[in-house]
Design a protein around this motif. Structure first.
Motif, PDB file in Angstrom:
ATOM      1  N   GLN A 164       9.139 -37.291  27.236  1.00  0.00           N
ATOM      2  CA  GLN A 164       8.050 -36.317  27.312  1.00  0.00           C
ATOM      3  C   GLN A 164       7.129 -36.750  28.447  1.00  0.00           C
ATOM      4  O   GLN A 164       6.780 -37.921  28.552  1.00  0.00           O
ATOM      5  CB  GLN A 164       7.240 -36.310  26.007  1.00  0.00           C
ATOM      6  CG  GLN A 164       8.016 -35.861  24.788  1.00  0.00           C
ATOM      7  CD  GLN A 164       8.126 -34.352  24.688  1.00  0.00           C
ATOM      8  OE1 GLN A 164       7.398 -33.603  25.316  1.00  0.00           O
ATOM      9  NE2 GLN A 164       9.091 -33.902  23.897  1.00  0.00           N
ATOM     10  N   VAL A 165       6.758 -35.809  29.293  1.00  0.00           N
ATOM     11  CA  VAL A 165       5.850 -36.104  30.404  1.00  0.00           C
ATOM     12  C   VAL A 165       4.687 -35.123  30.333  1.00  0.00           C
ATOM     13  O   VAL A 165       4.902 -33.910  30.198  1.00  0.00           O
ATOM     14  CB  VAL A 165       6.579 -35.986  31.765  1.00  0.00           C
ATOM     15  CG1 VAL A 165       5.613 -36.182  32.915  1.00  0.00           C
ATOM     16  CG2 VAL A 165       7.724 -36.998  31.843  1.00  0.00           C
ATOM     17  N   LYS A 166       3.492 -35.650  30.414  1.00  0.00           N
ATOM     18  CA  LYS A 166       2.298 -34.805  30.364  1.00  0.00           C
ATOM     19  C   LYS A 166       2.315 -33.862  31.572  1.00  0.00           C
ATOM     20  O   LYS A 166       2.339 -34.310  32.707  1.00  0.00           O
ATOM     21  CB  LYS A 166       1.041 -35.692  30.380  1.00  0.00           C
ATOM     22  CG  LYS A 166      -0.241 -34.937  30.127  1.00  0.00           C
ATOM     23  CD  LYS A 166      -1.404 -35.929  29.963  1.00  0.00           C
ATOM     24  CE  LYS A 166      -2.674 -35.247  29.554  1.00  0.00           C
ATOM     25  NZ  LYS A 166      -3.296 -34.427  30.551  1.00  0.00           N
ATOM     26  N   GLY A 167       2.322 -32.571  31.276  1.00  0.00           N
ATOM     27  CA  GLY A 167       2.410 -31.560  32.325  1.00  0.00           C
ATOM     28  C   GLY A 167       1.063 -30.977  32.704  1.00  0.00           C
ATOM     29  O   GLY A 167       0.994 -29.870  33.214  1.00  0.00           O
ATOM     30  N   GLU A 168       0.009 -31.726  32.441  1.00  0.00           N
ATOM     31  CA  GLU A 168      -1.332 -31.284  32.824  1.00  0.00           C
ATOM     32  C   GLU A 168      -1.919 -32.303  33.778  1.00  0.00           C
ATOM     33  O   GLU A 168      -1.679 -33.490  33.640  1.00  0.00           O
ATOM     34  CB  GLU A 168      -2.215 -31.110  31.584  1.00  0.00           C
ATOM     35  CG  GLU A 168      -1.706 -29.997  30.670  1.00  0.00           C
ATOM     36  CD  GLU A 168      -2.580 -29.764  29.448  1.00  0.00           C
ATOM     37  OE1 GLU A 168      -3.808 -29.840  29.565  1.00  0.00           O
ATOM     38  OE2 GLU A 168      -2.003 -29.503  28.376  1.00  0.00           O
ATOM     39  N   GLY A 169      -2.678 -31.815  34.746  1.00  0.00           N
ATOM     40  CA  GLY A 169      -3.218 -32.652  35.814  1.00  0.00           C
ATOM     41  C   GLY A 169      -2.815 -32.018  37.133  1.00  0.00           C
ATOM     42  O   GLY A 169      -2.349 -30.883  37.175  1.00  0.00           O
ATOM     43  N   SER A 170      -2.964 -32.777  38.201  1.00  0.00           N
ATOM     44  CA  SER A 170      -2.591 -32.221  39.508  1.00  0.00           C
ATOM     45  C   SER A 170      -1.065 -32.215  39.646  1.00  0.00           C
ATOM     46  O   SER A 170      -0.364 -32.967  38.963  1.00  0.00           O
ATOM     47  CB  SER A 170      -3.215 -33.034  40.640  1.00  0.00           C
ATOM     48  OG  SER A 170      -2.528 -34.267  40.785  1.00  0.00           O
ATOM     49  N   ILE A 171      -0.575 -31.385  40.542  1.00  0.00           N
ATOM     50  CA  ILE A 171       0.868 -31.322  40.805  1.00  0.00           C
ATOM     51  C   ILE A 171       1.393 -32.711  41.166  1.00  0.00           C
ATOM     52  O   ILE A 171       2.442 -33.137  40.680  1.00  0.00           O
ATOM     53  CB  ILE A 171       1.166 -30.295  41.922  1.00  0.00           C
ATOM     54  CG1 ILE A 171       0.921 -28.874  41.399  1.00  0.00           C
ATOM     55  CG2 ILE A 171       2.590 -30.437  42.447  1.00  0.00           C
ATOM     56  CD1 ILE A 171       0.965 -27.785  42.458  1.00  0.00           C
ATOM     57  N   LEU A 195       6.864 -37.857  36.528  1.00  0.00           N
ATOM     58  CA  LEU A 195       8.289 -37.506  36.432  1.00  0.00           C
ATOM     59  C   LEU A 195       9.145 -38.509  37.206  1.00  0.00           C
ATOM     60  O   LEU A 195      10.175 -38.981  36.707  1.00  0.00           O
ATOM     61  CB  LEU A 195       8.527 -36.088  36.963  1.00  0.00           C
ATOM     62  CG  LEU A 195       7.950 -34.937  36.129  1.00  0.00           C
ATOM     63  CD1 LEU A 195       8.023 -33.624  36.898  1.00  0.00           C
ATOM     64  CD2 LEU A 195       8.669 -34.799  34.798  1.00  0.00           C
ATOM     65  N   CYS A 196       8.710 -38.843  38.422  1.00  0.00           N
ATOM     66  CA  CYS A 196       9.466 -39.798  39.259  1.00  0.00           C
ATOM     67  C   CYS A 196       9.558 -41.167  38.597  1.00  0.00           C
ATOM     68  O   CYS A 196      10.594 -41.836  38.684  1.00  0.00           O
ATOM     69  CB  CYS A 196       8.813 -39.933  40.628  1.00  0.00           C
ATOM     70  SG  CYS A 196       8.998 -38.448  41.643  1.00  0.00           S
ATOM     71  N   LYS A 197       8.488 -41.573  37.933  1.00  0.00           N
ATOM     72  CA  LYS A 197       8.479 -42.867  37.253  1.00  0.00           C
ATOM     73  C   LYS A 197       9.597 -42.901  36.210  1.00  0.00           C
ATOM     74  O   LYS A 197      10.325 -43.893  36.088  1.00  0.00           O
ATOM     75  CB  LYS A 197       7.105 -43.066  36.589  1.00  0.00           C
ATOM     76  CG  LYS A 197       6.916 -44.383  35.917  1.00  0.00           C
ATOM     77  CD  LYS A 197       5.479 -44.489  35.423  1.00  0.00           C
ATOM     78  CE  LYS A 197       5.358 -45.514  34.335  1.00  0.00           C
ATOM     79  NZ  LYS A 197       4.064 -45.471  33.664  1.00  0.00           N
ATOM     80  N   GLU A 198       9.775 -41.795  35.468  1.00  0.00           N
ATOM     81  CA  GLU A 198      10.840 -41.737  34.456  1.00  0.00           C
ATOM     82  C   GLU A 198      12.224 -41.698  35.095  1.00  0.00           C
ATOM     83  O   GLU A 198      13.144 -42.353  34.624  1.00  0.00           O
ATOM     84  CB  GLU A 198      10.633 -40.524  33.535  1.00  0.00           C
ATOM     85  CG  GLU A 198       9.372 -40.575  32.698  1.00  0.00           C
ATOM     86  CD  GLU A 198       9.291 -41.758  31.754  1.00  0.00           C
ATOM     87  OE1 GLU A 198      10.326 -42.375  31.427  1.00  0.00           O
ATOM     88  OE2 GLU A 198       8.171 -42.082  31.318  1.00  0.00           O
ATOM     89  N   ARG A 258      12.963 -45.159  36.465  1.00  0.00           N
ATOM     90  CA  ARG A 258      13.231 -46.091  35.367  1.00  0.00           C
ATOM     91  C   ARG A 258      14.662 -45.895  34.841  1.00  0.00           C
ATOM     92  O   ARG A 258      15.400 -46.859  34.648  1.00  0.00           O
ATOM     93  CB  ARG A 258      12.210 -45.882  34.239  1.00  0.00           C
ATOM     94  CG  ARG A 258      12.392 -46.848  33.080  1.00  0.00           C
ATOM     95  CD  ARG A 258      11.384 -46.609  31.977  1.00  0.00           C
ATOM     96  NE  ARG A 258      10.037 -46.882  32.452  1.00  0.00           N
ATOM     97  CZ  ARG A 258       8.942 -46.251  32.027  1.00  0.00           C
ATOM     98  NH1 ARG A 258       9.039 -45.285  31.134  1.00  0.00           N
ATOM     99  NH2 ARG A 258       7.764 -46.552  32.499  1.00  0.00           N
ATOM    100  N   LYS A 259      15.063 -44.639  34.662  1.00  0.00           N
ATOM    101  CA  LYS A 259      16.377 -44.353  34.091  1.00  0.00           C
ATOM    102  C   LYS A 259      17.505 -44.602  35.105  1.00  0.00           C
ATOM    103  O   LYS A 259      18.602 -44.990  34.738  1.00  0.00           O
ATOM    104  CB  LYS A 259      16.419 -42.901  33.600  1.00  0.00           C
ATOM    105  CG  LYS A 259      17.558 -42.607  32.683  1.00  0.00           C
ATOM    106  CD  LYS A 259      17.372 -43.259  31.324  1.00  0.00           C
ATOM    107  CE  LYS A 259      18.419 -42.807  30.343  1.00  0.00           C
ATOM    108  NZ  LYS A 259      18.227 -43.315  29.016  1.00  0.00           N
ATOM    109  N   SER A 260      17.218 -44.364  36.390  1.00  0.00           N
ATOM    110  CA  SER A 260      18.271 -44.513  37.409  1.00  0.00           C
ATOM    111  C   SER A 260      18.321 -45.937  37.966  1.00  0.00           C
ATOM    112  O   SER A 260      19.181 -46.241  38.788  1.00  0.00           O
ATOM    113  CB  SER A 260      18.063 -43.512  38.549  1.00  0.00           C
ATOM    114  OG  SER A 260      16.869 -43.799  39.241  1.00  0.00           O
TER     115      SER A 260
END
Length: 193
Positions: free
Chosen positions: A169-176, A183-186, A189-191
């Motif tokens: 789950q990634v917080k989709g509120e805030g600046s683009i 999203l990139c951090k996840e 981390r996974k890749s």
């Protein structure tokens, strides 16, 4: 190959974030809507089959959509990975996609789910409706129904991938840019980047 599903309700910023993820990671965008239109325009056997169902007002069966996804995977052997958009929408579709990807010696590595409050979604869509010309973005009742439908249908897909520890789950509120960084951090981390 790194395969990603980006989920989010209407107005969550999925389109904006998809473009940024595709650009940064060299992913191929796989939108089932685009695939359907392309196969129909190309009058491929799958496209003709899909049009036959659509002309009767029926949903295109999962097998046909999976066939189109298979064709798209085969047509892009050099892709660093795929970003799935709008698919899978049911647990049966998720299982079918996993079977297909296993045959192709790959799989879904991560499902990112944009988490945005309903009030924020309604606000964004009403604002978008002022310029988008989309009638479904101008009516708050319709917007709330779309959000409820999204949650009802897609929660089963998230539950399916949670069994394999693939959902973040990634917080989709805030600046683009803030959302993109999360999203990139996840993905990183996974890749293992």
């Amino acid at each position: 190959m790194f395969n990603l599903i980006l989920f989010g309700p209407p107005g969550s910023g999925k389109g904006t974030q998809s473009e940024k993820l595709i650009s940064k990671y060299g992913l191929k965008h796989l939108s089932t809507g685009d695939l359907l239109r392309s196969e129909i325009a190309g009058q491929t056997p799958l496209g003709l089959e899909a049009r036959n169902f659509m002309d009767k007002g029926q949903l295109v069966p999962d097998e046909v959509v999976i066939g189109m996804i298979s064709s798209a995977l085969d047509a892009n052997p050099e892709a660093a990975g795929f970003l799935f958009d709008g698919f899978p929408r049911t647990e049966a579709q998720a299982e079918a996609l996993d079977k297909l990807l296993k045959l192709k010696k790959t799989g879904i590595h991560l499902m990112l789910a944009l988490d945005v409050s309903e009030e924020e979604l309604v606000s964004r869509l009403l604002n978008r409706g002022k310029t988008s010309g989309r009638s479904d973005d101008n009516n708050e009742t319709v917007i709330r129904a779309r959000i409820a439908e999204y949650h009802k249908k897609t929660s089963a897909v998230a539950d399916y991938y949670k069994k394999f520890d693939k959902v973040k789950q990634v917080k989709g509120e805030g600046s683009i840019d803030e959302i993109f960084a999360a999203l990139c951090k996840e993905v990183d981390r996974k890749s293992g980047k």
